[in-house]
Design a protein around this motif. Sequence first.
Motif, short mmCIF file in Angstrom:
data_model
loop_
_atom_site.label_atom_id
_atom_site.label_comp_id
_atom_site.label_asym_id
_atom_site.label_seq_id
_atom_site.Cartn_x
_atom_site.Cartn_y
_atom_site.Cartn_z
N THR A 99 19.69 -9.36 -3.01
CA THR A 99 18.85 -9.47 -4.21
C THR A 99 17.44 -9.95 -3.86
N ALA A 100 17.34 -10.97 -3.03
CA ALA A 100 16.02 -11.48 -2.63
C ALA A 100 15.23 -10.43 -1.85
N SER A 101 15.91 -9.65 -1.03
CA SER A 101 15.24 -8.60 -0.27
C SER A 101 14.73 -7.50 -1.18
N ALA A 105 10.82 -6.34 -1.81
CA ALA A 105 10.36 -4.95 -1.75
C ALA A 105 9.55 -4.58 -3.00
N VAL A 106 10.01 -5.02 -4.16
CA VAL A 106 9.29 -4.74 -5.40
C VAL A 106 7.93 -5.44 -5.39
N VAL A 107 7.90 -6.68 -4.96
CA VAL A 107 6.63 -7.41 -4.89
C VAL A 107 5.66 -6.68 -3.94
N ALA A 108 6.16 -6.25 -2.79
CA ALA A 108 5.30 -5.52 -1.84
C ALA A 108 4.77 -4.24 -2.48
N ALA A 109 5.62 -3.53 -3.22
CA ALA A 109 5.21 -2.27 -3.85
C ALA A 109 4.15 -2.49 -4.92
N VAL A 110 4.11 -3.67 -5.51
CA VAL A 110 3.12 -3.98 -6.54
C VAL A 110 1.84 -4.58 -5.93
N LEU A 125 11.33 1.68 -0.02
CA LEU A 125 11.33 0.24 0.26
C LEU A 125 12.62 -0.43 -0.21
N LEU A 126 13.10 -0.04 -1.39
CA LEU A 126 14.34 -0.63 -1.91
C LEU A 126 15.53 -0.26 -1.04
#
Length: 190
Positions: A99-101, A105-110, A125-126
């Motif tokens: 879940t943390a990973s 990935a979502v934070v990096a994509a934003v 990324l996910l």
Amino acid sequence: MTIRSVASEGFRRALPAVGVSALGGLVAGSVLAGMEAELTAVPGLLALVPAFLAIRGSVYGSLGSRLSTAVHQGLVDPTLAGDRRVRAAVVAALLVGVTASLFAAVVAAVVLPALGRPVAPLPVLLAVAACSALLAGVVLATTVVAVVVLGFRRGVDPDNLVGPAVTTAGDLFGLVALLVAVRLVLAVLG
């Protein structure tokens, strides 16, 4: 016992584990240096590496501490075999790690596009984050349980071993899992 003798004994017991940790870190760095093609193929992956490794250390370091404490307090059998609480703790660590990973990935994509940096599509990324977190998690959970059990059986305080073992295994197996995951995801998603 004097402070000097206690410190000396702690240093003597911890030094081999810390030495192995340093060697493992060098090997992990070599793996990362060899991932140039994968880092180029998945823009933004390099930004995820520190977060990915930190997550491994936090999640599996906590698992190791909990298991070591439970063994010291007699709450679980030192073999840890077949104990449902140990299995539950391992499953929880795996779920938190994945879940943390995925969140990273979502934070990096934003964040990366907002900073004008290229980033791979979110599904890539996910997939890389989930696959690598699961692969590394299985190896790390096994490592943590083995270190606690073997350390306790041999009369070595598992608390002295878990930190360096998680650091070393997390860096080394985390990067290897990331490498395998990238190759797997790129082969599947093209």
